[in-house]
Scaffold this motif. Structure first.
Motif, short mmCIF file in Angstrom:
data_model
loop_
_atom_site.label_atom_id
_atom_site.label_comp_id
_atom_site.label_asym_id
_atom_site.label_seq_id
_atom_site.Cartn_x
_atom_site.Cartn_y
_atom_site.Cartn_z
N MET A 118 6.83 9.25 27.50
CA MET A 118 6.92 9.43 26.09
C MET A 118 6.06 10.41 25.47
SD MET A 118 8.40 8.55 23.22
CE MET A 118 9.27 7.37 24.14
N ALA A 119 4.72 10.83 26.42
CA ALA A 119 3.74 11.54 25.89
C ALA A 119 4.41 12.99 25.92
CB ALA A 119 2.58 11.57 26.78
N ALA A 120 5.13 13.46 26.79
CA ALA A 120 5.91 14.73 27.04
C ALA A 120 6.99 14.81 25.61
CB ALA A 120 6.66 14.75 28.37
N ARG A 121 7.71 13.65 25.77
CA ARG A 121 8.80 13.66 24.54
C ARG A 121 8.17 13.92 23.10
NH1 ARG A 121 13.40 9.32 24.44
NH2 ARG A 121 13.74 10.47 26.30
N ILE A 144 2.62 21.18 26.87
CA ILE A 144 3.85 20.78 27.47
C ILE A 144 4.05 21.35 28.84
CG2 ILE A 144 6.37 20.93 27.08
CD1 ILE A 144 5.97 20.95 24.29
N GLY A 145 3.58 22.53 29.12
CA GLY A 145 3.59 23.12 30.53
C GLY A 145 2.85 22.57 31.29
N VAL A 146 1.89 21.84 31.08
CA VAL A 146 0.80 21.18 32.10
C VAL A 146 1.49 19.98 32.64
CG1 VAL A 146 -1.45 19.90 32.10
CG2 VAL A 146 -1.09 21.99 30.90
N GLN A 147 2.40 19.38 31.95
CA GLN A 147 2.96 18.03 32.35
C GLN A 147 4.73 18.21 32.15
OE1 GLN A 147 0.74 15.85 29.45
NE2 GLN A 147 2.82 15.14 28.11
N LEU A 148 5.30 19.45 32.39
CA LEU A 148 6.67 19.72 32.38
C LEU A 148 7.37 18.70 33.26
CD1 LEU A 148 8.93 21.35 31.15
CD2 LEU A 148 8.48 23.09 32.96
N GLU A 149 6.85 18.49 34.34
CA GLU A 149 7.64 17.46 35.43
C GLU A 149 7.91 16.30 34.84
OE1 GLU A 149 3.17 16.63 36.47
OE2 GLU A 149 4.55 18.55 35.68
N GLN A 150 7.27 15.63 33.61
CA GLN A 150 7.47 14.32 33.00
C GLN A 150 8.59 14.68 32.06
OE1 GLN A 150 3.76 13.23 31.87
NE2 GLN A 150 3.02 12.82 33.99
N ALA A 151 8.96 15.78 31.87
CA ALA A 151 10.05 15.97 30.58
C ALA A 151 11.58 15.61 31.09
CB ALA A 151 9.92 17.46 30.18
N MET A 181 9.34 19.93 42.72
CA MET A 181 10.69 19.77 42.91
C MET A 181 11.52 19.18 41.60
SD MET A 181 11.64 20.31 46.05
CE MET A 181 12.96 18.94 46.46
N LEU A 182 10.85 18.20 40.97
CA LEU A 182 11.28 17.81 39.90
C LEU A 182 11.52 18.91 38.69
CD1 LEU A 182 9.30 14.57 39.21
CD2 LEU A 182 11.69 14.72 39.71
N VAL A 183 10.54 19.91 38.57
CA VAL A 183 10.88 20.92 37.73
C VAL A 183 11.97 21.86 38.13
CG1 VAL A 183 9.88 22.92 36.62
CG2 VAL A 183 8.48 20.77 37.01
N GLY A 184 12.20 21.97 39.36
CA GLY A 184 13.33 22.68 39.74
C GLY A 184 14.70 22.34 39.58
N LYS A 185 14.81 20.84 39.62
CA LYS A 185 15.96 20.10 39.28
C LYS A 185 16.32 20.30 37.78
CE LYS A 185 18.51 15.92 40.52
NZ LYS A 185 18.36 14.64 41.15
N LEU A 186 15.07 20.08 37.13
CA LEU A 186 15.13 20.21 35.57
C LEU A 186 15.71 21.40 35.14
CD1 LEU A 186 14.56 18.59 32.97
CD2 LEU A 186 12.19 19.48 33.02
N ILE A 187 15.15 22.77 35.54
CA ILE A 187 15.38 23.81 35.16
C ILE A 187 16.99 24.00 35.70
CG2 ILE A 187 15.07 26.05 35.45
CD1 ILE A 187 13.02 24.85 33.86
N ASP A 188 17.14 23.72 36.85
CA ASP A 188 18.79 23.91 37.21
C ASP A 188 19.63 23.24 36.32
OD1 ASP A 188 18.02 25.42 39.28
OD2 ASP A 188 18.17 23.86 40.78
N GLY A 189 19.25 21.93 35.74
CA GLY A 189 20.11 21.30 34.94
C GLY A 189 20.20 21.88 33.59
#
Length: 639
Positions: free
Chosen positions: A308-311, A337-344, A398-406
């Protein structure tokens, strides 16, 4: 003298004690019909005003008598004998004056955290001091402030909020400063572990309060709610006092987040309730509030961060774009936001483009900058950066990679998205961010389908962002039949597909070759059977051994057949490379139809006519599945 009864009629207030009123006090349009002696016994200010009015009335009467007025004039003078006083800008308005008047009459009044500050200011204006009369209003309110209000966090915030309409008198009396100091000191004593993130709306937390939280004035949700009611000026001063006392970043950030959520409408998409001051606050005031929140947000990364912090930060960024905030404010938001992008989430990244200069539906450049900030912070983390490529992959990357692909799959259908922007964002991630490139292939396929007018060179550049060696067998099968891909990409996909098949078969053979040692080892550790039961067990093991040998022979035969097939495919690929050069020359004249015809014929020659399905890029390959299955069969005891 105690008042027996009080009544209100319209805009008039009467105190009925059996005696006619001899003074009228007007406060904010409300007239109070009172008696002068109770008021004069407690208020020095009213005593002076009444005495002054009596002198004026006495002078007027003497002048009238000297003029020898008739009886009619005498009746008019008698009607004007009632004293009339106007109190302009009385602190707290008519309600506070009514309470002060009741106090003068000896009526027991109830003082609360919301009314003590207006009463204290009213006592100051009316000069109801202890020197003038014992146990007066000023001393009563001061005792209540120190002994009751300032011992409770929520009550101190309520008293501070009531001072907003008492400025500058409340500032002069020091009520505002005292309340701010008390709130800052009480908040410093609250344990952040006693409450959850105040904007967590996805999973409602249980509101638990310990003894320590109760002594501080109640649960965190309650005093956060009171805090969000403060004006911007008082809130800024309170945050400054909290920072001077070095409060924990969690408490400071929670205060800012809760306040912003109450003031900005729709800052979180899951809760679009109307904000408190969204209709009254101007755009400049909202911009000032936004920049104040960004200035005071802690810069260090919290270990107890939630999605929720990232949101919330993405909601602030959308608000900053709407309000046209300063570039430094937007840059600070993007970096945080970039510091915690994996939580977005993917929904967070879909930031609409509010600029008239941008042709795309979503702000792709903003996401690209956020990704750059993430990579910078990731390289500075312990265990991050290039040193982590050969070791286990980081879950964050890995989470950011999947997020950017989506995200690429979502924006690929935008007709105004240029190939350069698409490719730049796709290649921004390091190699270790993707275990497989199936998600990236899906984005490439969507882009080529939505942009059929791109040139052949641009098609090859777009397909170059994915690594054909990292495609699963399912993705390779789908790509081999994809007529939107250029021929060079299809040839690469076919080559690596056969390579993966060869590796998968080789893995199967290795698993089969490992069966006899395991079986023999099992015989060596098993005690020698005796009797009929031992003979049966030995016969069963012999049968299992023969079955394994037959399966091994069948697999070797299949391997030889597959090896022959792979050699034929390699020869056909070599011949195809020579023919492609001629096709490219003819294709310029004949157009796309000839190319498609060649793709169709090539597909028929390779026999890729079964239905294909693209799997998720983070699922195991077929080779890994088979290898795991045979590995399990090795250790399974025989029945």
């Amino acid at each position: 003298m105690a008042a027996d009864k009080s009544s209100s009629k319209g805009q008039a207030w009467f105190c009925t004690t059996g005696l006619p009123s001899d003074i009228v006090v007007e406060v904010d349009g409300m007239t109070f019909h009172l008696h002068k002696f109770p008021l004069m016994s407690k208020s020095k200010k009213l005593d002076d005003l009444i005495t002054e009015q009596e002198i004026i009335l006495a002078t007027s009467k003497q002048r009238a008598d000297s003029d020898g007025g008739d009886g009619e004039d005498d009746s008019e003078i008698e009607s004007e004998q009632q004293i009339h006083i106007q109190l302009q800008g009385f602190p707290g308005g008519s309600e506070t004056f009514e309470t002060a008047a009741k106090f003068c009459y000896g009526v027991k009044i109830e003082v609360s955290a919301s009314t003590v500050a207006p009463l204290r200011c009213a006592g100051e204006v009316l000069e109801m001091t202890e020197e003038y009369s014992e146990d007066n209003l000023i001393s009563k309110t001061e005792r209540f402030l120190s002994q009751s209000v300032h011992r409770n966090l929520r009550d101190s915030i309520k008293a501070l909020r009531s001072c907003e309409r008492l400025v500058p008198l409340a500032e002069t009396l020091g009520i505002v400063e005292r309340c701010i100091d008390v709130v800052a000191s009480k908040a410093a004593l609250v344990d952040p572990s006693l409450f959850g993130w105040p904007v967590d709306e996805l999973e409602p937390r249980k509101k638990t309060m310990s003894v320590k939280a109760k002594s501080g004035g109640g649960g965190a949700e309650l005093w956060y709610e009171e805090l969000s009611q403060l004006s911007l000026d008082f809130f800024k001063r309170l945050i400054t006092a909290m920072k001077e006392r070095e409060l924990s970043p969690e408490i400071l950030e929670s205060c800012l987040v809760h306040y912003a959520k109450k003031r900005f409408p729709g800052i979180t998409r899951c809760n679009r309730k109307s904000a408190l001051s969204s209709s009254a606050a101007s755009e400049a005031e909202q911009r000032e509030l936004l920049e104040m929140i960004m200035t005071n947000l802690p810069s260090e990364r919290s270990n107890s961060r939630t999605p929720m912090a990232a949101r919330f930060l993405f909601g602030l960024l959308r608000t900053a774009n709407i309000l046209n905030a300063s570039g430094s404010c937007k840059s600070a938001l993007e970096k945080k936001i970039g510091v915690q992008l994996e939580q977005a989430t993917l929904d967070d990244l879909l930031i609409p483009s509010y600029s008239y200069l941008s042709e795309t539906l979503y702000d792709v450049e903003c996401v690209h900058r956020i990704l750059s900030h993430f990579l910078d912070s990731y390289n500075n983390r312990p265990g991050g950066g290039d040193d982590n490529i050969g070791s286990s992959r980081s879950p964050a990357i890995m989470l950011v990679g999947k997020l950017i692909d989506g995200y690429l799959s979502e924006i690929a259908s935008d007709a105004n998205l240029k190939p350069e922007r698409f490719c730049d964002l796709a290649v921004s991630l390091p190699e270790q961010a993707r275990l497989f490139d199936d998600g990236l292939y899906r984005a490439v396929d969507v882009y080529l389908k939505a942009h059929p007018w791109v040139t052949e060179a641009e098609r090859e550049k777009i397909c170059g962002v994915m690594d054909c060696q990292k495609l699963t067998l399912e993705a390779c099968t789908h790509a081999a039949q994809n007529e939107r891909l250029p021929l060079r990409a299809v040839v690469q996909v076919l080559f690596f597909e056969q390579l993966q098949l060869r590796l998968a078969i080789a893995g199967t053979m290795l698993a089969s070759d490992d069966i006899p040692p395991v079986q023999s080892g099992r015989h060596s550790v098993r005690p020698e059977p005796k009797g009929e039961r031992g003979a049966a067990v030995e016969e069963e093991d012999t049968s299992t051994w023969r079955t394994a040998m037959r399966e091994n022979q069948v697999l070797r035969l299949d391997m030889d057949t597959m090896r022959t097939r792979v050699n034929e495919l390699e020869r056909e690929c070599t011949t195809m490379k020579k023919v492609i050069e001629k096709i490219d020359k003819v294709g310029v004249k004949s157009g796309d139809g000839s190319r498609r015809g060649w793709k169709s014929s090539m597909t028929r020659r390779f026999g890729c006519k079964f239905k294909a399905q693209v799997r998720d890029s983070h699922e195991p390959t077929v080779a890994e599945t088979r290898r795991g299955r045979h590995h399990g069969n090795q250790h399974r005891p025989s029945s």
